[in-house]
Design a protein around this motif. Structure first.
Motif, PDB file in Angstrom:
ATOM      1  N   VAL A  95       0.831  -1.080  -0.036  1.00 27.77           N
ATOM      2  CA  VAL A  95      -0.082  -0.126   0.046  1.00 27.77           C
ATOM      3  C   VAL A  95       0.915   1.210   0.003  1.00 27.77           C
ATOM      4  CG1 VAL A  95      -1.795   1.275   1.289  1.00 27.77           C
ATOM      5  CG2 VAL A  95      -1.872  -1.322   1.168  1.00 27.77           C
ATOM      6  N   THR A  96       1.866   1.138   0.658  1.00 28.46           N
ATOM      7  CA  THR A  96       2.903   2.436   0.936  1.00 28.46           C
ATOM      8  C   THR A  96       3.575   2.612  -0.606  1.00 28.46           C
ATOM      9  OG1 THR A  96       3.251   2.006   3.104  1.00 28.46           O
ATOM     10  CG2 THR A  96       5.040   3.485   1.782  1.00 28.46           C
ATOM     11  N   LEU A  97       3.890   1.642  -1.211  1.00 29.05           N
ATOM     12  CA  LEU A  97       4.623   1.593  -2.570  1.00 29.05           C
ATOM     13  C   LEU A  97       3.442   2.087  -3.619  1.00 29.05           C
ATOM     14  CD1 LEU A  97       6.712  -1.547  -2.610  1.00 29.05           C
ATOM     15  CD2 LEU A  97       7.407   0.739  -2.299  1.00 29.05           C
ATOM     16  N   GLU A  98       2.177   1.794  -3.354  1.00 27.29           N
ATOM     17  CA  GLU A  98       1.251   2.199  -4.632  1.00 27.29           C
ATOM     18  C   GLU A  98       0.760   3.812  -4.208  1.00 27.29           C
ATOM     19  OE1 GLU A  98      -2.205  -0.246  -3.761  1.00 27.29           O
ATOM     20  OE2 GLU A  98      -1.231  -1.879  -4.940  1.00 27.29           O
ATOM     21  N   VAL A  99       0.721   4.103  -3.052  1.00 24.37           N
ATOM     22  CA  VAL A  99       0.603   5.725  -2.733  1.00 24.37           C
ATOM     23  C   VAL A  99       1.490   6.402  -3.136  1.00 24.37           C
ATOM     24  CG1 VAL A  99       0.007   7.055  -0.703  1.00 24.37           C
ATOM     25  CG2 VAL A  99      -1.050   4.789  -0.727  1.00 24.37           C
ATOM     26  N   THR A 100       2.907   5.815  -2.833  1.00 26.92           N
ATOM     27  CA  THR A 100       3.903   6.635  -3.483  1.00 26.92           C
ATOM     28  C   THR A 100       4.061   6.890  -4.754  1.00 26.92           C
ATOM     29  OG1 THR A 100       5.258   6.064  -1.212  1.00 26.92           O
ATOM     30  CG2 THR A 100       6.488   6.951  -3.230  1.00 26.92           C
ATOM     31  N   ALA A 101       3.942   5.828  -5.672  1.00 28.56           N
ATOM     32  CA  ALA A 101       3.748   5.827  -7.091  1.00 28.56           C
ATOM     33  C   ALA A 101       2.822   6.659  -7.553  1.00 28.56           C
ATOM     34  CB  ALA A 101       3.764   4.420  -7.464  1.00 28.56           C
TER      35      ALA A 101
END
Length: 340
Positions: A95-101
């Motif tokens: 989820v952190t990677l998705e929000v960051t991207a």
């Protein structure tokens, strides 16, 4: 008559006699003595005792810190290993990677639009862009996220239509604004304000002669920006914005307050369920954030190295090249010492 017609001899051209001593102001010739053929000269390096002492003190302090982290039972490293790759942690990491991207792409696009509006000739666009950048750089990110999270209390429905006239489309804000949508929109709005200044600084870093040369050729403004100004501005934009991504990765930890279980949210949730594992769970989140920011830092190094071509005579060496050069120097020094 013969004595009067005799030529006079100048005093400075008269040759001194053999018995006269040499003049005092003349230095004797210096003859360089060549070293003996059998003697060997060795260059002695300059000693730096202060540097060695400082390095030794730093190593001692680092060893004490590592020893304290490894031996202190308060950190519960066995529980750290248990939680580090658990599915609940990895799901939050995704989820952190998705929000960051999503936020990085949308924030960069919004920053480009704001930067172009800030540099435009229209006073209205310049004023709107300046107010937006000023506002979102002044308001904390947590306030923006909480405001968007409670946005449905202010506007239950959203509509598109003629201003001050009939509307054609209606949207239910509570169904449209999911937790992921709120997090991405909030971070993108905040990121666009900072990205706009990064893009504007990169465009202004291009030499004014480039703009004048492109204008003298009669090129359209869009072609001037896309083919001449932007490629040169990327040398300053890309490294700075990659550095901005590090702050964005750490900023995603605030989406926990809008009920989105990212990495930090998963750690907080597990910490409330298992109070005895709060410290190892926080260490898990810390290590994962360090890994993410380290990967971005490596990418930033190679991006800066790529865009430094043409600006530097020699590119900075990569860590692998530095390691090879250090090993080569060490081997040469060892061979020299063994030979003597």
């Amino acid at each position: 008559m013969s004595d009067a017609l005799a030529p006079a001899v100048p005093l400075d051209t008269a040759s001194p006699s053999d018995t006269d001593p040499p003049p005092a102001h003349r230095n004797p010739p210096v003859t360089a003595t060549a070293p003996a053929s059998g003697s060997s000269q060795r260059v002695v390096p300059l000693r730096n005792p202060g540097r060695w002492i400082t390095s030794a003190v730093a190593l001692v302090l680092l060893a004490q810190i590592v020893h304290g982290l490894a031996t202190n039972p308060f950190y519960q490293w066995d529980r750290f290993h248990y939680w580090f790759a658990r599915p609940v942690i990895t799901d939050g990491l995704v989820v952190t990677l998705e929000v960051t991207a999503y936020s990085a792409v949308l924030g960069l696009l919004g920053g480009v639009v704001l930067a172009l509006a800030r540099l435009s000739r229209s006073p209205v666009l310049r004023a709107i862009s300046w107010v937006y950048i000023w506002l979102f750089r002044s308001v904390p990110l947590i306030v923006v996220l909480l405001f968007l999270y409670n946005f449905s209390a202010l506007y239950r429905t959203l509509s598109l239509g003629v201003p001050f006239g009939p509307s054609f489309w209606h949207f239910d804000e509570s169904k449209l604004a999911t937790d992921m949508m709120i997090a991405v929109v909030g971070l993108s709005l905040n990121e666009a304000a900072y990205a706009a200044e990064v893009v504007r600084a990169g465009i202004l870093s291009v030499d004014q002669g480039q703009h004048e040369a492109a204008a003298a050729l009669g090129l359209p403004r869009r072609y001037q920006f896309a083919r001449i100004v932007l490629p040169q501005a990327l040398r300053a934009i890309v490294p700075s914005y990659v550095n901005q991504l590090i702050g964005l990765v750490k900023g995603t930890s605030l989406v926990f307050y809008v009920s989105l279980l990212d990495l930090f949210g998963s750690v907080q949730s597990m910490g409330s369920t298992y109070p005895g594992d709060i410290v190892p769970l926080l260490l898990v989140a810390t290590v994962w954030y360090v890994i993410l920011t380290s990967v971005i830092s490596v990418v930033q190094f190679y991006v800066e190295r790529h865009y430094s071509r043409g600006a530097l005579r020699t590119l900075p060496p990569t860590p692998l090249q530095r390691l090879r050069a250090g090993l080569t120097t060490l081997i040469v020094r060892i061979r020299r010492e063994t030979a003597t």
